[in-house]
Design a protein around this motif. Structure first.
Motif, mmCIF file in Angstrom:
data_model
loop_
_atom_site.group_PDB
_atom_site.id
_atom_site.type_symbol
_atom_site.label_atom_id
_atom_site.label_comp_id
_atom_site.label_asym_id
_atom_site.label_seq_id
_atom_site.Cartn_x
_atom_site.Cartn_y
_atom_site.Cartn_z
ATOM 1 N N TRP A 84 -17.818 -4.054 36.632
ATOM 2 C CA TRP A 84 -16.923 -4.593 35.588
ATOM 3 C C TRP A 84 -17.414 -6.118 35.726
ATOM 4 N N GLY A 85 -17.911 -6.725 34.620
ATOM 5 C CA GLY A 85 -18.229 -8.122 34.734
ATOM 6 C C GLY A 85 -19.378 -8.558 35.378
ATOM 7 N N ASN A 87 -25.048 -4.905 31.366
ATOM 8 C CA ASN A 87 -24.342 -4.429 30.506
ATOM 9 C C ASN A 87 -24.199 -4.930 29.152
ATOM 10 N N PRO A 88 -23.555 -4.093 27.958
ATOM 11 C CA PRO A 88 -23.496 -4.592 26.732
ATOM 12 C C PRO A 88 -22.475 -5.884 26.652
ATOM 13 N N GLY A 89 -22.775 -6.885 26.026
ATOM 14 C CA GLY A 89 -21.765 -8.036 25.850
ATOM 15 C C GLY A 89 -21.924 -8.973 27.238
ATOM 16 N N ILE A 90 -22.527 -8.589 28.313
ATOM 17 C CA ILE A 90 -22.559 -9.344 29.546
ATOM 18 C C ILE A 90 -23.617 -10.013 29.919
ATOM 19 N N GLY A 91 -23.870 -11.072 30.204
ATOM 20 C CA GLY A 91 -25.298 -11.693 30.685
ATOM 21 C C GLY A 91 -26.076 -12.054 29.447
ATOM 22 N N PRO A 117 -13.549 -14.095 32.782
ATOM 23 C CA PRO A 117 -14.248 -14.511 31.578
ATOM 24 C C PRO A 117 -14.665 -16.156 31.697
ATOM 25 N N ASP A 118 -15.860 -16.389 31.368
ATOM 26 C CA ASP A 118 -16.534 -17.678 31.392
ATOM 27 C C ASP A 118 -15.907 -18.771 30.915
ATOM 28 N N ALA A 119 -15.139 -18.533 29.803
ATOM 29 C CA ALA A 119 -14.397 -19.779 29.279
ATOM 30 C C ALA A 119 -12.950 -19.997 30.244
ATOM 31 N N GLN A 120 -12.798 -19.219 31.099
ATOM 32 C CA GLN A 120 -11.342 -19.320 31.890
ATOM 33 C C GLN A 120 -11.519 -19.528 33.199
ATOM 34 N N ASN A 121 -12.956 -19.583 33.690
ATOM 35 C CA ASN A 121 -13.240 -19.589 35.253
ATOM 36 C C ASN A 121 -13.476 -20.843 35.667
ATOM 37 N N SER A 122 -12.885 -20.983 37.185
ATOM 38 C CA SER A 122 -12.965 -22.219 37.763
ATOM 39 C C SER A 122 -13.786 -21.838 39.141
ATOM 40 N N PHE A 123 -14.077 -23.121 39.941
ATOM 41 C CA PHE A 123 -14.908 -22.699 41.038
ATOM 42 C C PHE A 123 -13.953 -22.158 41.908
ATOM 43 N N ALA A 124 -12.840 -22.576 42.072
ATOM 44 C CA ALA A 124 -11.850 -21.877 43.107
ATOM 45 C C ALA A 124 -11.572 -20.381 42.773
ATOM 46 N N PHE A 155 -23.150 -17.166 34.690
ATOM 47 C CA PHE A 155 -23.447 -15.899 33.854
ATOM 48 C C PHE A 155 -22.503 -15.758 32.726
ATOM 49 N N THR A 156 -22.913 -15.228 31.426
ATOM 50 C CA THR A 156 -22.062 -14.996 30.536
ATOM 51 C C THR A 156 -21.429 -14.000 30.383
#
Length: 344
Positions: free
Chosen positions: A73-74, A98-102, A189-196, A229-230
Motif C-alpha cells: 500500500w502506497g 503499482n498503478p498510480g504510484i511513483g 498522500p503526497d499533498a498531505q504528508n509532513s516530515f513528522a 515519491f508520488t
C-alpha cells in the motif's frame, strides 16, 4: 528509450565495477550485477509503468527464473532497498511502481481490483521477459494479496511464491495496529504528508530498534527521500479499499510457497504467518520464516547513501539473511512443511 537506458546502465556500472578476469566473472561477483540507475518504462493498457530490473550484466552460470516483486500500500519500487540486488546473483529481479504510484500513472476513475492488478503484473513480466514467461513472484504486505491471487489463478505462469508481511483468510486474520492505518490513510498522500507524519509512519515499518542503529542524519535522509515519491490521494484511497476487502482462495495455490514475517510486526502481526501457512493446504512445499528483531519491512532498511553500493557491507544483515532464505527456498528439493526462526 529503454535501449538507451540499458546501454547507460551497463556502461556506468561496468566502469564502477572491479576489473574482471578475461575468462569472465564468477556468478557471485557483486560487480557483475546491475543496480538500476534509471527507471525503465512499459506501456500497459495505455498507461506508463515504471520499473527497475536487477540481474547480471554479463550472463554467467545457470540462471533461475525471473522474480517479480509486488510492493504494498502506497509503496514504490525504491522501498525494496537492497533486497532485489541481493537476490539477483543468478536471476533477474523486476520491481515496479503499482498503478498510480511513483512513476506509474493511472486514471483516477479506473477501477483497481486484484484481477486488473494481476493482469498488469503478467503483462509487465511479458514486456520484459517475453510472451508466456513463467516466473516466481514475491509480494509484500498488500502486494502479498496480488502474489496470492496470481499463484491461485495463474498456475500456468507462477512457479513459486514468497509472501512477506502477509495475512491469510480474513475470517481468522489477526488485526494490526489501528493507529498505523489511521495515520497512513490520512498522511500518506503526497499533498498531505509532513516530515513528522512520514517519520512516524516509517517507524512502524522498521521498528524502533532498527531505526536506532542508524545515524540520525541517515535516518533523516531516508525520511526525506521517501517524501519525494508520488502518492496521489485518489490512488492511496483506491489501494486502501482493496487492502480492506481482498480475499484469496488459498486452497487453490499449488506451487511452492515461502511465508515470511517479522517477529515485531505490528501492521500485520506475526501470528498471521502461521495461520497463512496452515491455510495453504495444497501448496506442494511451504515454509515459514520468522525474522527476529524485525518489523513489517523485515529485511531492514537501506539509507540513501548506501543504495547504489555494490559492497556487501552496505546491505543490512537482515537483508542478507532474508535473501539467503529466499535463495535457499527456491533451490530446495524438499517437500512438506517447515517452520523456522531466522538467526541474525
Amino acid at each position: 528509450p529503454n535501449d538507451i537506458i540499458k546501454d547507460l546502465e551497463q556502461a556506468l556500472q561496468l566502469s564502477a565495477a572491479p576489473s574482471m578476469p578475461l575468462a569472465g566473472p564468477p556468478t557471485d561477483m557483486r560487480g557483475n550485477r546491475r543496480i538500476p540507475l534509471f527507471a525503465r518504462e512499459a506501456t500497459i493498457r495505455d498507461r506508463p509503468f515504471h520499473y527497475n530490473l536487477f540481474g547480471q550484466i554479463t550472463r554467467v552460470g545457470q540462471q533461475q527464473p525471473p522474480l517479480v516483486a509486488i510492493a504494498g500500500w502506497g509503496v514504490v519500487k525504491e522501498e525494496w532497498g537492497k533486497l532485489p540486488f541481493e537476490l539477483s546473483a543468478t536471476r533477474d529481479v523486476l520491481t515496479f511502481d503499482n498503478p498510480g504510484i511513483g512513476g506509474s500513472l493511472e486514471d483516477a476513475n479506473n477501477p483497481f481490483t486484484l484481477e486488473s492488478w494481476c493482469d498488469d503484473v503478467v503483462k509487465l513480466a511479458e514486456h520484459e521477459f517475453g510472451a508466456g514467461v513463467k516466473f516466481d513472484v514475491m509480494g509484500w504486505s498488500m502486494g502479498a494479496f496480488a502474489a496470492q491471487h496470481l499463484a491461485a489463478t495463474r498456475p500456468d505462469r507462477i512457479l513459486a511464491a514468497t509472501f512477506i508481511g502477509a495475512q491469510g483468510s480474513r475470517k481468522t486474520a489477526v488485526a494490526g495496529d489501528g493507529a498505523f492505518f489511521k495515520l497512513a490513510s490520512k498522511t500518506m498522500p503526497d499533498a498531505q504528508n509532513s516530515f513528522a507524519d512520514n517519520e512516524q509512519r516509517l517507524r512502524y515499518y522498521f521498528g524502533q530498534d532498527v531505526v536506532k542503529e542508524e545515524e540520525a542524519q541517515d535516518w533523516e535522509a531516508l525520511v526525506k527521500q521517501n517524501m519525494r515519491f508520488t502518492r496521489p490521494p485518489s490512488t492511496v484511497k483506491k489501494q486502501l479499499k482493496l487492502l480492506a476487502s481482498a480475499d484469496v482462495p488459498l486452497d487453490k495455490i499449488t506451487c511452492p510457497v515461502l511465508v515470511v514475517t517479522g517477529d515485531g510486526d505490528t501492521i500485520v502481526p506475526p501470528a498471521n504467518g502461521q495461520l497463512l501457512l496452515q491455510q495453504l493446504t495444497h501448496a506442494s512445499h511451504k515454509e515459514l520464516i520468522v525474522m527476529p528483531n524485525q518489523s513489517h519491512q523485515c529485511w531492514g532498511l537501506c539509507v540513501p547513501r548506501r543504495q547504489l553500493s555494490f559492497q556487501a557491507r552496505d546491505s543490512s544483515l537482515a537483508t542478507h539473511v532474508l535473501a539467503r532464505h529466499i535463495q535457499n527456498f527456491h533451490g530446495s528439493g524438499t517437500t512438506g512443511d517447515v517452520a523456522a526462526a531466522s538467526k541474525l
